[in-house]
Design a protein around this motif. Structure first.
Motif, PDB file in Angstrom:
ATOM      1  N   ALA A  28      70.656  49.586  38.820  1.00 11.72           N
ATOM      2  CA  ALA A  28      70.882  48.931  40.113  1.00 11.72           C
ATOM      3  C   ALA A  28      69.600  48.269  40.609  1.00 11.72           C
ATOM      4  O   ALA A  28      69.639  47.154  41.153  1.00 11.72           O
ATOM      5  CB  ALA A  28      71.400  49.937  41.130  1.00 11.72           C
ATOM      6  N   GLY A  29      68.460  48.930  40.392  1.00  6.85           N
ATOM      7  CA  GLY A  29      67.172  48.363  40.786  1.00  6.85           C
ATOM      8  C   GLY A  29      66.846  47.088  40.037  1.00  6.85           C
ATOM      9  O   GLY A  29      66.276  46.146  40.596  1.00  6.85           O
ATOM     10  N   MET A  30      67.215  47.034  38.756  1.00  4.89           N
ATOM     11  CA  MET A  30      66.988  45.827  37.966  1.00  4.89           C
ATOM     12  C   MET A  30      67.792  44.662  38.550  1.00  4.89           C
ATOM     13  O   MET A  30      67.287  43.559  38.690  1.00  4.89           O
ATOM     14  CB  MET A  30      67.400  46.081  36.503  1.00  4.89           C
ATOM     15  N   PHE A  31      69.033  44.911  38.956  1.00  5.28           N
ATOM     16  CA  PHE A  31      69.853  43.869  39.580  1.00  5.28           C
ATOM     17  C   PHE A  31      69.249  43.440  40.913  1.00  5.28           C
ATOM     18  O   PHE A  31      69.104  42.253  41.194  1.00  5.28           O
ATOM     19  CB  PHE A  31      71.289  44.365  39.785  1.00  5.28           C
ATOM     20  N   THR A  32      68.864  44.414  41.723  1.00  6.97           N
ATOM     21  CA  THR A  32      68.314  44.135  43.046  1.00  6.97           C
ATOM     22  C   THR A  32      67.011  43.339  42.963  1.00  6.97           C
ATOM     23  O   THR A  32      66.825  42.361  43.683  1.00  6.97           O
ATOM     24  CB  THR A  32      68.072  45.453  43.810  1.00  6.97           C
ATOM     25  N   ALA A  33      66.121  43.757  42.081  1.00  7.92           N
ATOM     26  CA  ALA A  33      64.806  43.115  41.957  1.00  7.92           C
ATOM     27  C   ALA A  33      64.924  41.636  41.584  1.00  7.92           C
ATOM     28  O   ALA A  33      64.063  40.833  41.947  1.00  7.92           O
ATOM     29  CB  ALA A  33      63.962  43.850  40.923  1.00  7.92           C
ATOM     30  N   ARG A  34      65.971  41.282  40.871  1.00  6.13           N
ATOM     31  CA  ARG A  34      66.129  39.909  40.416  1.00  6.13           C
ATOM     32  C   ARG A  34      67.121  39.114  41.259  1.00  6.13           C
ATOM     33  O   ARG A  34      67.418  37.963  40.956  1.00  6.13           O
ATOM     34  CB  ARG A  34      66.532  39.897  38.942  1.00  6.13           C
ATOM     35  N   GLY A  35      67.676  39.741  42.282  1.00  2.00           N
ATOM     36  CA  GLY A  35      68.593  39.045  43.178  1.00  2.00           C
ATOM     37  C   GLY A  35      69.981  38.841  42.610  1.00  2.00           C
ATOM     38  O   GLY A  35      70.723  37.977  43.066  1.00  2.00           O
ATOM     39  N   TYR A  36      70.361  39.644  41.612  1.00  3.66           N
ATOM     40  CA  TYR A  36      71.703  39.561  41.038  1.00  3.66           C
ATOM     41  C   TYR A  36      72.633  40.471  41.825  1.00  3.66           C
ATOM     42  O   TYR A  36      72.237  41.546  42.265  1.00  3.66           O
ATOM     43  CB  TYR A  36      71.720  39.997  39.573  1.00  3.66           C
ATOM     44  N   ASN A  37      73.878  40.064  41.952  1.00  2.05           N
ATOM     45  CA  ASN A  37      74.847  40.864  42.686  1.00  2.05           C
ATOM     46  C   ASN A  37      75.732  41.652  41.719  1.00  2.05           C
ATOM     47  O   ASN A  37      76.063  41.180  40.639  1.00  2.05           O
ATOM     48  CB  ASN A  37      75.722  39.975  43.564  1.00  2.05           C
ATOM     49  N   ILE A  38      76.108  42.849  42.134  1.00  2.00           N
ATOM     50  CA  ILE A  38      77.081  43.659  41.397  1.00  2.00           C
ATOM     51  C   ILE A  38      78.368  43.632  42.213  1.00  2.00           C
ATOM     52  O   ILE A  38      78.392  44.094  43.356  1.00  2.00           O
ATOM     53  CB  ILE A  38      76.577  45.112  41.215  1.00  2.00           C
ATOM     54  N   ASP A  39      79.437  43.087  41.636  1.00  2.00           N
ATOM     55  CA  ASP A  39      80.727  43.030  42.315  1.00  2.00           C
ATOM     56  C   ASP A  39      81.481  44.349  42.211  1.00  2.00           C
ATOM     57  O   ASP A  39      82.237  44.712  43.104  1.00  2.00           O
ATOM     58  CB  ASP A  39      81.597  41.915  41.732  1.00  2.00           C
ATOM     59  N   SER A  40      81.305  45.044  41.092  1.00  2.00           N
ATOM     60  CA  SER A  40      81.978  46.314  40.856  1.00  2.00           C
ATOM     61  C   SER A  40      81.111  47.144  39.925  1.00  2.00           C
ATOM     62  O   SER A  40      80.481  46.601  39.006  1.00  2.00           O
ATOM     63  CB  SER A  40      83.353  46.074  40.222  1.00  2.00           C
ATOM     64  N   LEU A  41      81.095  48.464  40.155  1.00  2.00           N
ATOM     65  CA  LEU A  41      80.274  49.359  39.351  1.00  2.00           C
ATOM     66  C   LEU A  41      81.000  50.689  39.199  1.00  2.00           C
ATOM     67  O   LEU A  41      81.380  51.298  40.190  1.00  2.00           O
ATOM     68  CB  LEU A  41      78.925  49.584  40.045  1.00  2.00           C
ATOM     69  N   THR A  42      81.229  51.094  37.957  1.00  2.00           N
ATOM     70  CA  THR A  42      81.826  52.404  37.700  1.00  2.00           C
ATOM     71  C   THR A  42      81.004  53.114  36.637  1.00  2.00           C
ATOM     72  O   THR A  42      80.438  52.476  35.755  1.00  2.00           O
ATOM     73  CB  THR A  42      83.293  52.312  37.219  1.00  2.00           C
TER      74      THR A  42
END
Length: 171
Positions: A28-42
């Motif tokens: 999740a931190g990798m997504f956040t740091a690069r400004g990518y969004n997660i639409d769904s996570l399981t």
């Protein structure tokens, strides 16, 4: 400000990882740091000895961003495999939702009728409400929720998407 590209695509990624503390936070931190969004996570444990987990991530972006996400996920140490189900070919996606609807009289009858059409299961009922369980593709759940808004929608809980390749081999 994040720039939206016209070639933005939705992708379903499965990530097989060691089942260890902090791995989800790192992803999740990798997504956040690069400004990518997660639409769904399981996330779920998938091994008999509880050592491996499978993470399913739904995200959007132009092909270059999806390629970056894939490459950066593969570089994380406890990651065993990253598969882009969208690129890999035919796959199945499903989601589970609990939908609470409140109503009496005709609205109550109509909610039950619509639930039957969508094959939603009543898992709880009172004299003034229902909780429906619905499994299916995300757009099916979206459609059911939209109809229930008119019939007394109270609350929605969704699990997020789980996906798997079709056929006899693992992704």
């Amino acid at each position: 400000m994040k720039i939206q590209h016209s070639e933005t695509e939705r992708h379903v990624l499965t990530v097989t990882v060691d089942n260890e503390a902090g791995i989800l936070a790192r992803i999740a931190g990798m997504f956040t740091a690069r400004g990518y969004n997660i639409d769904s996570l399981t996330v779920a444990d998938i091994s008999e000895n509880h050592s491996i987990s499978r993470i399913t991530i739904v995200t959007q972006g132009p092909p270059s961003v999806i390629d970056q996400i894939h490459a950066q996920l593969e570089r994380l140490v406890p990651v065993h495999k990253v598969t882009d189900l969208t690129e890999a070919g035919p796959h199945v996606e499903r989601e589970l939702a609990l939908i609470k609807v409140s109503g009496t009289g005709e609205k109550r009858v109509e909610a039950l009728r619509v639930a039957d059409v969508f094959r939603a299961k009543v898992v709880d009922t009172t004299t003034s409400s229902f909780i429906f369980e619905l499994t299916g593709a995300p757009d099916k759940i979206d459609s059911f929720v939209a109809i229930m808004r008119e019939l007394g929608l109270v609350e929605v809980g969704r699990t997020g998407i789980v996906g798997m390749m079709r056929g006899g081999t693992a992704a």
